[in-house]
Design an enzyme around this catalytic site. Structure first.
Site, PDB file in Angstrom:
ATOM      1  CB  THR A  27      -7.126   2.669   0.176  1.00 51.98           C
ATOM      2  OG1 THR A  27      -8.307   2.589   0.958  1.00 51.98           O
ATOM      3  CG2 THR A  27      -6.013   3.310   0.976  1.00 51.98           C
ATOM      4  CG  HIS A 120      -1.870  17.744   4.435  1.00 47.85           C
ATOM      5  ND1 HIS A 120      -2.024  16.475   4.939  1.00 47.85           N
ATOM      6  CD2 HIS A 120      -1.741  18.564   5.516  1.00 47.85           C
ATOM      7  CE1 HIS A 120      -1.980  16.530   6.275  1.00 47.85           C
ATOM      8  NE2 HIS A 120      -1.816  17.771   6.638  1.00 47.85           N
TER       9      HIS A 120
HETATM   10  P1  NAD Z   1      -2.504   7.110   7.007  1.00 46.72           P
HETATM   11  O1  NAD Z   1      -1.855   6.324   5.929  1.00 46.72           O
HETATM   12  O2  NAD Z   1      -1.679   7.512   8.182  1.00 46.72           O
HETATM   13  O3  NAD Z   1      -3.736   6.271   7.572  1.00 46.72           O
HETATM   14  C1  NAD Z   1      -4.732   5.782   6.729  1.00 46.72           C
HETATM   15  C2  NAD Z   1      -5.801   5.119   7.580  1.00 46.72           C
HETATM   16  O4  NAD Z   1      -6.871   4.782   6.719  1.00 46.72           O
HETATM   17  C3  NAD Z   1      -5.324   3.848   8.276  1.00 46.72           C
HETATM   18  O5  NAD Z   1      -5.649   3.943   9.648  1.00 46.72           O
HETATM   19  C4  NAD Z   1      -6.133   2.731   7.581  1.00 46.72           C
HETATM   20  O6  NAD Z   1      -6.586   1.769   8.501  1.00 46.72           O
HETATM   21  C5  NAD Z   1      -7.310   3.488   7.040  1.00 46.72           C
HETATM   22  N1  NAD Z   1      -7.865   2.949   5.797  1.00 46.72           N
HETATM   23  C6  NAD Z   1      -7.201   2.539   4.692  1.00 46.72           C
HETATM   24  N2  NAD Z   1      -8.075   2.201   3.721  1.00 46.72           N
HETATM   25  C7  NAD Z   1      -9.318   2.384   4.256  1.00 46.72           C
HETATM   26  C8  NAD Z   1     -10.637   2.225   3.743  1.00 46.72           C
HETATM   27  N3  NAD Z   1     -10.874   1.786   2.491  1.00 46.72           N
HETATM   28  N4  NAD Z   1     -11.683   2.536   4.554  1.00 46.72           N
HETATM   29  C9  NAD Z   1     -11.459   2.957   5.828  1.00 46.72           C
HETATM   30  N5  NAD Z   1     -10.236   3.120   6.358  1.00 46.72           N
HETATM   31  C10 NAD Z   1      -9.179   2.854   5.565  1.00 46.72           C
HETATM   32  O7  NAD Z   1      -3.213   8.366   6.328  1.00 46.72           O
HETATM   33  P2  NAD Z   1      -3.503   9.833   6.888  1.00 46.72           P
HETATM   34  O8  NAD Z   1      -3.956   9.771   8.306  1.00 46.72           O
HETATM   35  O9  NAD Z   1      -4.356  10.508   5.896  1.00 46.72           O
HETATM   36  O10 NAD Z   1      -2.068  10.537   6.898  1.00 46.72           O
HETATM   37  C11 NAD Z   1      -1.201  10.402   5.792  1.00 46.72           C
HETATM   38  C12 NAD Z   1      -0.834  11.717   5.115  1.00 46.72           C
HETATM   39  O11 NAD Z   1      -0.407  11.363   3.810  1.00 46.72           O
HETATM   40  C13 NAD Z   1      -1.968  12.656   4.917  1.00 46.72           C
HETATM   41  O12 NAD Z   1      -1.594  13.846   5.482  1.00 46.72           O
HETATM   42  C14 NAD Z   1      -2.124  12.835   3.398  1.00 46.72           C
HETATM   43  O13 NAD Z   1      -1.857  14.175   3.046  1.00 46.72           O
HETATM   44  C15 NAD Z   1      -1.028  12.060   2.768  1.00 46.72           C
HETATM   45  N6  NAD Z   1      -1.474  11.072   1.756  1.00 46.72           N
HETATM   46  C16 NAD Z   1      -2.407  11.432   0.828  1.00 46.72           C
HETATM   47  C17 NAD Z   1      -2.835  10.514  -0.112  1.00 46.72           C
HETATM   48  C18 NAD Z   1      -3.874  10.951  -1.100  1.00 46.72           C
HETATM   49  O14 NAD Z   1      -3.974  12.123  -1.419  1.00 46.72           O
HETATM   50  N7  NAD Z   1      -4.695  10.025  -1.605  1.00 46.72           N
HETATM   51  C19 NAD Z   1      -2.328   9.226  -0.135  1.00 46.72           C
HETATM   52  C20 NAD Z   1      -1.347   8.874   0.804  1.00 46.72           C
HETATM   53  C21 NAD Z   1      -0.942   9.825   1.769  1.00 46.72           C
END
Ligand code: NAD
Length: 247
Positions: A27, A120
């Site tokens: 993020t 993934h």
């Molecule tokens: P999720 O969206 O379920 O949870 C993200 C978590 O990260 C939240 O609990 C939030 O509080 C925390 N968070 C957000 N920004 C943060 C930061 N800067 N520092 C610390 N914590 C922070 O994500 P998940 O558990 O990874 O599951 C979502 C699925 O979606 C994954 O399996 C992934 O494959 C996929 N996904 C991938 C991407 C990517 O590749 N960048 C992006 C979105 C979703």
């Protein structure tokens, strides 16, 4: 006891760190996660994102899948942030065994990490369902409608869609790394996507560290819990390269 050591002390004393991360790790690179306030799942779609990202939808509504995928899942201009860079430095310094990631964005490799288990898959690998010819993420981004191979076959991203199993070799590598770690850092994940969330149960080392903006089901079991931004937390720690040990 929880929080009786600082992260710096834990990292100083670790030799086999494994990092287990999720969407929250990216993020700070400008890629939205799924479940935060501004995450993808809070946005309104006619069809829920978890349906659009399912294997059933890919095969039954292929053009709609790619419309969503191109718009939301291909952040090709994103750059690694301080968390990605610090983890790559720790691997080069011999302190970090591996990164296990649920992300598909390839930013750990872009930062220089070499041992990355992508549970993934990756947007950067795409292949023809008929002849298996490979394509880049840029070629998918630049395509229109359903991306087609030169042989006419449909090109599929090598990402694990809902309803699809994880790759067996990737699972084996990830679990082997986690089970031989002395410190496991879990960061940027809501720990709600299965089976990935169960992987932390394979850790039997000394220090379990959680860095996540919001609380998770793992908070009560950790040596140290930091409800902070992972890039900001890791960014100020030493790289341990060339004997650098001062923060
Ligand atoms: P999720 O969206 O379920 O949870 C993200 C978590 O990260 C939240 O609990 C939030 O509080 C925390 N968070 C957000 N920004 C943060 C930061 N800067 N520092 C610390 N914590 C922070 O994500 P998940 O558990 O990874 O599951 C979502 C699925 O979606 C994954 O399996 C992934 O494959 C996929 N996904 C991938 C991407 C990517 O590749 N960048 C992006 C979105 C979703």
């Amino acid at each position: 006891m929880v929080n009786d050591m600082t992260l710096r002390e834990i990292i100083d004393n670790s030799r086999r760190i494994v990092f287990f991360g999720g969407a929250g790790v990216s993020t700070e690179s400008g890629i939205p996660d799924f479940r935060s306030e501004d995450g993808l799942y809070r946005q309104k779609y006619d069809v829920p994102p978890e349906v659009m990202l399912s294997a059933g939808y890919f095969y039954s509504h292929t053009e709609d899948f790619f419309r969503f995928y191109r718009e939301k899942m291909l952040p090709l201009d994103a750059k690694p942030n301080a968390a990605h860079h610090k983890l790559a430095q720790w691997e080069h310094a011999g302190k970090l065994l591996a990164v296990v990631t649920q992300n598909i964005d390839g930013l750990h490799q872009a930062a220089g990490s070499r041992r990355v288990f992508e549970l993934h898959g990756s947007i950067h690998r795409n292949y023809c369902l008929s002849c298996h010819k490979r394509y880049t993420a840029r070629e998918i981004a630049d395509s229109r409608g359903i991306p087609r191979c030169s042989c006419g076959g449909i090109i599929k991203p090598d990402v694990v869609l809902y309803e699809e199993p994880l790759d067996g070799d990737v699972i084996d590598g990830a679990l082997s790394a986690i089970s031989s770690a002395d410190t496991l850092i879990v960061a940027g994940t809501s720990l709600t996507v299965y089976p990935a969330a169960t992987f932390v149960n394979y850790f039997h080392g000394d220090s379990l560290v959680l860095i996540n903006r919001d609380p998770t089901p793992l908070d009560g079991k950790c040596t140290l819990v930091l409800h902070e931004k992972v890039g900001e937390v890791l960014g100020v720690l030493p790289s341990y390269l060339d004997g650098e040990e001062m923060a």
